[in-house]
Design a protein around this motif. Structure first.
Motif, PDB file in Angstrom:
ATOM      1  N   LYS A 108       0.819  -1.209   0.000  1.00 16.58           N
ATOM      2  CA  LYS A 108       0.000   0.000   0.000  1.00 16.58           C
ATOM      3  C   LYS A 108       0.859   1.268   0.000  1.00 16.58           C
ATOM      4  N   HIS A 109       1.855   1.315   0.872  1.00 14.47           N
ATOM      5  CA  HIS A 109       2.674   2.521   1.007  1.00 14.47           C
ATOM      6  C   HIS A 109       4.025   2.396   0.287  1.00 14.47           C
ATOM      7  N   MET A 110       4.229   1.269  -0.387  1.00 16.08           N
ATOM      8  CA  MET A 110       5.418   1.021  -1.204  1.00 16.08           C
ATOM      9  C   MET A 110       6.731   1.287  -0.458  1.00 16.08           C
ATOM     10  N   TYR A 111       6.921   0.564   0.637  1.00 10.81           N
ATOM     11  CA  TYR A 111       8.210   0.609   1.327  1.00 10.81           C
ATOM     12  C   TYR A 111       8.563  -0.790   1.784  1.00 10.81           C
ATOM     13  N   ALA A 112       9.819  -0.969   2.099  1.00  8.69           N
ATOM     14  CA  ALA A 112      10.306  -2.263   2.567  1.00  8.69           C
ATOM     15  C   ALA A 112      11.027  -2.082   3.888  1.00  8.69           C
ATOM     16  N   ILE A 113      10.845  -3.038   4.755  1.00  8.76           N
ATOM     17  CA  ILE A 113      11.619  -3.110   5.987  1.00  8.76           C
ATOM     18  C   ILE A 113      12.583  -4.271   5.788  1.00  8.76           C
ATOM     19  N   VAL A 114      13.862  -3.986   5.862  1.00  6.16           N
ATOM     20  CA  VAL A 114      14.867  -5.011   5.588  1.00  6.16           C
ATOM     21  C   VAL A 114      15.822  -5.151   6.768  1.00  6.16           C
ATOM     22  N   GLU A 115      16.253  -6.382   6.994  1.00  3.43           N
ATOM     23  CA  GLU A 115      17.298  -6.607   7.987  1.00  3.43           C
ATOM     24  C   GLU A 115      18.650  -6.374   7.332  1.00  3.43           C
ATOM     25  N   SER A 116      19.671  -6.328   8.152  1.00  6.98           N
ATOM     26  CA  SER A 116      21.002  -5.938   7.665  1.00  6.98           C
ATOM     27  C   SER A 116      21.631  -6.925   6.690  1.00  6.98           C
ATOM     28  N   THR A 134      12.480  -2.017  -7.604  1.00 10.49           N
ATOM     29  CA  THR A 134      13.292  -1.075  -6.845  1.00 10.49           C
ATOM     30  C   THR A 134      14.281  -0.409  -7.780  1.00 10.49           C
ATOM     31  N   MET A 135      14.712   0.766  -7.385  1.00 11.72           N
ATOM     32  CA  MET A 135      15.684   1.512  -8.170  1.00 11.72           C
ATOM     33  C   MET A 135      16.657   2.121  -7.174  1.00 11.72           C
ATOM     34  N   VAL A 136      17.924   1.891  -7.381  1.00  8.56           N
ATOM     35  CA  VAL A 136      18.926   2.465  -6.497  1.00  8.56           C
ATOM     36  C   VAL A 136      19.296   3.832  -7.037  1.00  8.56           C
ATOM     37  N   SER A 137      19.215   4.828  -6.180  1.00  4.98           N
ATOM     38  CA  SER A 137      19.635   6.169  -6.591  1.00  4.98           C
ATOM     39  C   SER A 137      20.794   6.602  -5.709  1.00  4.98           C
ATOM     40  N   GLY A 138      21.678   7.372  -6.250  1.00  8.39           N
ATOM     41  CA  GLY A 138      22.848   7.795  -5.492  1.00  8.39           C
ATOM     42  C   GLY A 138      23.953   6.780  -5.646  1.00  8.39           C
ATOM     43  N   GLY A 139      24.807   6.704  -4.684  1.00  4.08           N
ATOM     44  CA  GLY A 139      25.901   5.746  -4.726  1.00  4.08           C
ATOM     45  C   GLY A 139      26.663   5.768  -3.426  1.00  4.08           C
ATOM     46  N   GLY A 140      27.524   4.793  -3.271  1.00  3.13           N
ATOM     47  CA  GLY A 140      28.319   4.711  -2.046  1.00  3.13           C
ATOM     48  C   GLY A 140      27.433   4.571  -0.828  1.00  3.13           C
ATOM     49  N   SER A 141      27.775   5.261   0.226  1.00  3.12           N
ATOM     50  CA  SER A 141      26.992   5.154   1.460  1.00  3.12           C
ATOM     51  C   SER A 141      25.714   5.990   1.387  1.00  3.12           C
ATOM     52  N   GLN A 142      25.509   6.699   0.288  1.00  3.71           N
ATOM     53  CA  GLN A 142      24.331   7.557   0.143  1.00  3.71           C
ATOM     54  C   GLN A 142      23.218   6.869  -0.627  1.00  3.71           C
ATOM     55  N   VAL A 143      23.268   5.542  -0.750  1.00  2.00           N
ATOM     56  CA  VAL A 143      22.292   4.812  -1.552  1.00  2.00           C
ATOM     57  C   VAL A 143      20.931   4.832  -0.884  1.00  2.00           C
ATOM     58  N   SER A 144      19.907   5.094  -1.664  1.00  4.27           N
ATOM     59  CA  SER A 144      18.537   4.933  -1.188  1.00  4.27           C
ATOM     60  C   SER A 144      17.821   4.043  -2.179  1.00  4.27           C
ATOM     61  N   VAL A 145      16.931   3.224  -1.663  1.00  4.09           N
ATOM     62  CA  VAL A 145      16.174   2.330  -2.524  1.00  4.09           C
ATOM     63  C   VAL A 145      14.764   2.860  -2.600  1.00  4.09           C
ATOM     64  N   ILE A 146      14.257   3.017  -3.810  1.00  5.26           N
ATOM     65  CA  ILE A 146      12.930   3.562  -4.048  1.00  5.26           C
ATOM     66  C   ILE A 146      12.072   2.472  -4.651  1.00  5.26           C
ATOM     67  N   CYS A 147      10.912   2.225  -4.053  1.00  2.11           N
ATOM     68  CA  CYS A 147       9.976   1.249  -4.641  1.00  2.11           C
ATOM     69  C   CYS A 147       9.082   1.954  -5.639  1.00  2.11           C
ATOM     70  N   ASN A 148       8.817   1.322  -6.749  1.00  2.00           N
ATOM     71  CA  ASN A 148       7.954   1.854  -7.779  1.00  2.00           C
ATOM     72  C   ASN A 148       6.953   0.766  -8.184  1.00  2.00           C
ATOM     73  N   HIS A 149       5.805   1.184  -8.623  1.00  2.00           N
ATOM     74  CA  HIS A 149       4.773   0.252  -9.070  1.00  2.00           C
ATOM     75  C   HIS A 149       5.017  -0.107 -10.535  1.00  2.00           C
ATOM     76  N   ILE A 150       4.905  -1.390 -10.836  1.00  2.93           N
ATOM     77  CA  ILE A 150       5.050  -1.831 -12.224  1.00  2.93           C
ATOM     78  C   ILE A 150       3.684  -1.638 -12.908  1.00  2.93           C
ATOM     79  N   ASN A 151       3.695  -0.863 -13.975  1.00  2.00           N
ATOM     80  CA  ASN A 151       2.465  -0.642 -14.726  1.00  2.00           C
ATOM     81  C   ASN A 151       2.213  -1.859 -15.617  1.00  2.00           C
ATOM     82  N   GLN A 152       1.173  -2.586 -15.294  1.00  2.00           N
ATOM     83  CA  GLN A 152       0.892  -3.797 -16.031  1.00  2.00           C
ATOM     84  C   GLN A 152      -0.292  -3.596 -16.991  1.00  2.00           C
ATOM     85  N   GLY A 153      -0.548  -2.346 -17.390  1.00  4.19           N
ATOM     86  CA  GLY A 153      -1.681  -2.047 -18.259  1.00  4.19           C
ATOM     87  C   GLY A 153      -1.278  -1.924 -19.632  1.00  4.19           C
TER      88      GLY A 153
END
Length: 153
Positions: A108-116, A134-153
Motif C-alpha cells: 500500500k505505502h510502497m516501502y520495505a523493511i529489511v534486515e542488515s 526497486t531503483m537504487v539512486s545515489g551511490g556509495g553510502s548515500q544509496v537509497s532504494v525507491i519502490c515503484n509500481h510496475i504498470n501492467q496495463g
C-alpha cells in the motif's frame, strides 16, 4: 590469545555450534585486504579470533553482552566486506549479520523493511513478487532504494 572458553561456550549456546567458528581458515576469510600492496588497510586489518553469525536482534544483543562481560572487542559486518569493516584489534570477534536477511514489503505505502543481511537482488525479487520494482539512486553510502509500481496495463 583466543576467546576465553567460557565466553565461547556462552556464545555457542546463543547461536548454536554451527554458527560460531574459531577455525583459522574461516576466520582468515573475514580479514579484508586491499587490492594494492602495502596500503594502510593491509597493515591495520587483523584476522578475527572468532566469527559469530546471529539470526535475530536478540542474539546480537546477547553476543554484545557477552563481549562486554569478557572485554572482547568486536566488529559487526554484513553482506559485503570493506577494509573498514575488518577487525583492527588482536583477539577481536567478528559478528557477521548475513543470516539476518528477512524483509517485509508494504504494498500500500510502497516501502520495505529489511534486515542488515538483505542484499539488493533479494529485495528486487521480493518487490517484483509484489508487482513493484526497486531503483537504487545515489551511490556509495548515500544509496537509497525507491519502490515503484510496475504498470501492467
Amino acid at each position: 590469545m583466543s576467546i576465553p572458553r567460557e565466553a565461547y561456550r556462552t556464545l555457542e549456546s546463543v547461536v548454536g555450534p554451527e554458527y560460531i567458528s574459531e577455525d583459522p581458515v574461516t576466520c582468515r576469510a573475514y580479514r579484508t585486504k586491499s587490492y594494492r600492496r602495502e596500503t594502510a588497510y593491509e597493515t591495520i586489518c587483523v584476522t578475527p579470533e572468532c566469527v559469530v553469525l546471529p539470526r535475530t536482534t536478540g542474539e546480537v544483543q546477547k553476543i554484545v553482552k557477552v563481549c562486554n562481560r569478557y572485554k572482547i572487542p568486536y566488529t559487526p559486518t554484513s553482506t559485503y566486506w570493506y577494509a573498514t569493516s575488518s577487525p583492527k584489534k588482536p583477539n577481536e570477534l567478528m559478528i557477521d549479520l548475513k543470516r539476518m536477511n528477512r524483509l517485509e514489503i508494504n504494498d500500500k505505502h510502497m516501502y520495505a523493511i529489511v534486515e542488515s543481511g538483505v542484499v539488493y537482488g533479494q529485495l528486487q525479487q521480493e518487490a517484483m513478487n509484489h508487482g513493484l520494482y526497486t531503483m537504487v539512486s545515489g551511490g556509495g553510502s548515500q544509496v537509497s532504494v525507491i519502490c515503484n509500481h510496475i504498470n501492467q496495463g
